[in-house]
Motif scaffolding. Sequence first.
Motif, PDB file in Angstrom:
ATOM      1  N   THR A  92       0.832  -1.203   0.000  1.00 37.54           N
ATOM      2  CA  THR A  92       0.000   0.000   0.000  1.00 37.54           C
ATOM      3  C   THR A  92       0.868   1.255   0.000  1.00 37.54           C
ATOM      4  OG1 THR A  92      -1.602  -1.256   1.294  1.00 37.54           O
ATOM      5  CG2 THR A  92      -1.932   1.128   1.195  1.00 37.54           C
ATOM      6  N   ILE A  93       1.906   1.248   0.817  1.00 31.32           N
ATOM      7  CA  ILE A  93       2.816   2.401   0.867  1.00 31.32           C
ATOM      8  C   ILE A  93       3.536   2.565  -0.475  1.00 31.32           C
ATOM      9  CG2 ILE A  93       4.863   3.384   1.984  1.00 31.32           C
ATOM     10  CD1 ILE A  93       4.007   1.900   4.559  1.00 31.32           C
ATOM     11  N   ALA A  94       4.033   1.460  -1.007  1.00 37.92           N
ATOM     12  CA  ALA A  94       4.788   1.531  -2.277  1.00 37.92           C
ATOM     13  C   ALA A  94       3.929   2.104  -3.398  1.00 37.92           C
ATOM     14  CB  ALA A  94       5.310   0.143  -2.655  1.00 37.92           C
ATOM     15  N   PRO A 134       5.516  11.753  -2.447  1.00 40.12           N
ATOM     16  CA  PRO A 134       6.799  11.955  -3.140  1.00 40.12           C
ATOM     17  C   PRO A 134       7.748  10.798  -2.794  1.00 40.12           C
ATOM     18  CG  PRO A 134       6.101  13.967  -2.020  1.00 40.12           C
ATOM     19  CD  PRO A 134       5.144  12.903  -1.596  1.00 40.12           C
ATOM     20  N   ALA A 135       8.535  10.382  -3.769  1.00 38.59           N
ATOM     21  CA  ALA A 135       9.347   9.170  -3.611  1.00 38.59           C
ATOM     22  C   ALA A 135      10.230   9.177  -2.350  1.00 38.59           C
ATOM     23  CB  ALA A 135      10.187   8.926  -4.858  1.00 38.59           C
ATOM     24  N   ALA A 160       9.629   5.785  -9.352  1.00 33.33           N
ATOM     25  CA  ALA A 160       8.824   7.000  -9.161  1.00 33.33           C
ATOM     26  C   ALA A 160       9.741   8.195  -8.899  1.00 33.33           C
ATOM     27  CB  ALA A 160       7.843   6.806  -8.001  1.00 33.33           C
ATOM     28  N   GLY A 161      10.771   7.985  -8.095  1.00 36.28           N
ATOM     29  CA  GLY A 161      11.712   9.055  -7.779  1.00 36.28           C
ATOM     30  C   GLY A 161      12.558   9.467  -8.981  1.00 36.28           C
ATOM     31  N   LEU A 162      12.837   8.516  -9.849  1.00 37.42           N
ATOM     32  CA  LEU A 162      13.578   8.835 -11.078  1.00 37.42           C
ATOM     33  C   LEU A 162      12.685   9.649 -12.015  1.00 37.42           C
ATOM     34  CD1 LEU A 162      15.371   5.406 -11.677  1.00 37.42           C
ATOM     35  CD2 LEU A 162      16.425   7.554 -10.957  1.00 37.42           C
ATOM     36  N   ASP A 203      13.362  13.432  -8.352  1.00 38.78           N
ATOM     37  CA  ASP A 203      13.841  13.499  -6.963  1.00 38.78           C
ATOM     38  C   ASP A 203      15.133  12.704  -6.776  1.00 38.78           C
ATOM     39  OD1 ASP A 203      11.913  15.083  -5.495  1.00 38.78           O
ATOM     40  OD2 ASP A 203      10.459  13.493  -5.928  1.00 38.78           O
ATOM     41  N   PHE A 204      15.230  11.581  -7.498  1.00 41.17           N
ATOM     42  CA  PHE A 204      16.407  10.721  -7.338  1.00 41.17           C
ATOM     43  C   PHE A 204      17.369  10.904  -8.511  1.00 41.17           C
ATOM     44  CE2 PHE A 204      13.723   7.413  -4.787  1.00 41.17           C
ATOM     45  CZ  PHE A 204      13.817   8.210  -3.655  1.00 41.17           C
TER      46      PHE A 204
END
Lengths: 194, 194
Positions: free
Chosen positions: B71-73, B78-79, B136-138, B142-143
Amino acid sequence: MTKDVLRVETILTTTEDVLRRHGLAKATVLDVARALGVSHGSVYRHFPSKAALRGAVTRRWLTRARAVLATIAASDDPAPERLSRWLTAAFESKRAKALDDPELFETYRTLAVEHTDVVEEHVTELLAQLRAIVEAGLASGDFAPTPPDVAARAVFDAVARFQHPLLASEWARPGIGAEFDGVLGLVVRGLLAR
Amino acid sequence: MTKDVLRVETILTTTEDVLRRHGLAKATVLDVARALGVSHGSVYRHFPSKAALRGAVTRRWLTRARAVLATIAASDDPAPERLSRWLTAAFESKRAKALDDPELFETYRTLAVEHTDVVEEHVTELLAQLRAIVEAGLASGDFAPTPPDVAARAVFDAVARFQHPLLASEWARPGIGAEFDGVLGLVVRGLLAR
């Protein structure tokens, strides 16, 4: 005085030899005295109990393991490279010990469990080495501002998979080298100034 | 068909109950059939061996442990925050299991050692969740650019101290929360774009 110092070293060297050849069960003060060809009284004079003897041999083993890391920590390499070298050497040397002589490694693992105070001293020394590297990186501007104690502990904990003796059985797995490199890269990037 | 599906769930729920109350030694097909008030043949029809039954109950336990993380994933956070939440939830829930009911935790730890294939499935699923967060962060920038598979594995390995069941005895130590926060911060910073 010198004679006494030598004697302690001789006793410990012989104890290591007895541990290597016969394992933990046979490494009593009596066994060590017999291997040295002396009376057990002359061993007891330095080590009043089996626990004292075993604690001392555990301390010597860990001190030796730390020596090569101390040299790296005190080197002139830029902090990021120095940290990589330190972590790699720490993993490689422990892994070699675990895989090359699993029986002796298990013997020392049992000793470490028996002497947690000696292990705590060892961890404190390792953390001091890591903190020195972090402080060098802060001074050079390579690392982003961070409390050095917290950063040293975080680095230490992040490589537990490659350091904790209880996880040694996983160090023989084929992918372990790549997995170590992945964590190493993540940890070093986590410290770098942006 | 529905009846059969229900029956499998009932058997597994009863097996969990038997494990909780009597431990591993008493959790045989015969014990479970007795607790259900059915013939052992009707359990064997679904689980042809003790190993099959134990593998299934291990799989169910791990699947349930993974559900909250899934659920969290899959959330919209935001990542970086999502990764922090995921890692914190993974540690907190495992720690609670280990400390609240050490006996049951030890039972499942033994089951996990017996069924390494089931554990491997579990790890594969966890790594897929972490990879989704990294991706998601890429995508959001963000990443910093990184191969998502390698990054997911590195994050997973970097928190081994707070995840590996063999290290559970250390999760009751007073400083463990601060140590987890230190590694969490290091790991997230290691992924951030600069």
